[in-house]
Design an enzyme around this catalytic site. Structure first.
Site, short mmCIF file in Angstrom:
data_model
loop_
_atom_site.label_atom_id
_atom_site.label_comp_id
_atom_site.label_asym_id
_atom_site.label_seq_id
_atom_site.Cartn_x
_atom_site.Cartn_y
_atom_site.Cartn_z
N CYS A 5 6.04 -31.24 28.34
CA CYS A 5 6.63 -32.12 27.64
C CYS A 5 6.53 -33.70 27.97
O CYS A 5 6.60 -33.86 29.00
CB CYS A 5 8.33 -31.95 27.70
SG CYS A 5 9.24 -33.09 26.73
N ASP B 184 8.44 -47.43 22.49
CA ASP B 184 7.83 -46.37 21.77
C ASP B 184 6.08 -46.97 21.80
O ASP B 184 5.96 -47.93 21.43
CB ASP B 184 8.26 -46.46 20.44
CG ASP B 184 7.55 -45.24 19.63
OD1 ASP B 184 6.41 -45.03 19.36
OD2 ASP B 184 8.57 -44.46 19.05
N HIS C 176 15.23 -37.57 21.42
CA HIS C 176 14.99 -38.90 21.65
C HIS C 176 15.78 -39.66 20.19
O HIS C 176 15.67 -39.27 19.23
CB HIS C 176 13.74 -39.22 21.68
CG HIS C 176 12.90 -38.81 20.66
ND1 HIS C 176 12.35 -37.33 20.67
CD2 HIS C 176 12.11 -39.57 19.97
CE1 HIS C 176 11.35 -37.52 19.56
NE2 HIS C 176 11.48 -38.77 19.04
N HIS D 51 15.44 -43.32 18.45
CA HIS D 51 14.98 -44.52 18.12
C HIS D 51 15.65 -45.60 17.81
O HIS D 51 16.78 -45.57 17.00
CB HIS D 51 13.80 -44.42 16.93
CG HIS D 51 12.82 -43.30 16.86
ND1 HIS D 51 11.59 -43.77 16.85
CD2 HIS D 51 12.97 -41.97 16.55
CE1 HIS D 51 10.97 -42.53 17.40
NE2 HIS D 51 11.76 -41.31 16.94
#
Length: 147
Positions: free
Chosen positions: A6, A32, A102, A104
């Site tokens: 991962c 990101d 996760h 954003h």
């Protein structure tokens, strides 16, 4: 995919580079690699959980709290930020691409090009009531499963 493969777990372990913005004992937040807008962040729990079903609620609250703080920081930064989106994809059908929870956090501004296309029409009350009943049934099942 196991935890060792991962990408977010490798970032948590310090085995993969990331532009870290924030880190504590529970979560890490970093830029990101494919940002929607400059300043696009990901808030990631350090514990591996593929989706919300596997994530403890307390950890979900921690992820949200950090995202909230970072959204406020984006507004105070020198980055262009007239608004903020928080987005969490849970499952392939929801466009989740990395199967480690996760959240954003990304700045928004007029003309940034990001769009969500959907059928935003007003629904009939009976359709909304049926959906509400289904969610309430799911809550009952969740409560029963938690004992």
């Amino acid at each position: 995919m196991g935890h060792s493969e991962c990408v977010f777990c490798t970032i948590v372990r310090g085995q993969t580079q990331a532009s870290i913005v924030y880190e504590d004992d529970s979560v890490v937040a970093f830029m990101d690699l494919q940002p929607v807008t400059p300043g696009h962040l990901l808030v990631v729990p350090k514990v591996h959980a593929e989706g919300l079903e596997e994530l403890e609620e307390a950890m979900g609250c921690r992820v949200w709290a950090v995202a909230h703080r970072l959204a406020r920081a984006l507004r105070r930064s020198d980055l262009r930020c007239d608004g903020v989106n928080l987005f969490l994809a849970d499952g392939e059908a929801a466009f989740q691409e990395v199967f480690h929870v996760h959240l954003h956090v990304f700045p928004r501004f007029a003309g940034d090009g990001y769009r969500i296309n959907a059928n935003w029409r007003v629904r009939e009350r009976d359709e909304l009531d049926a959906g509400a009943a289904a969610v309430r049934a799911g809550l009952c099942e969740l409560t029963t499963a938690q004992g």
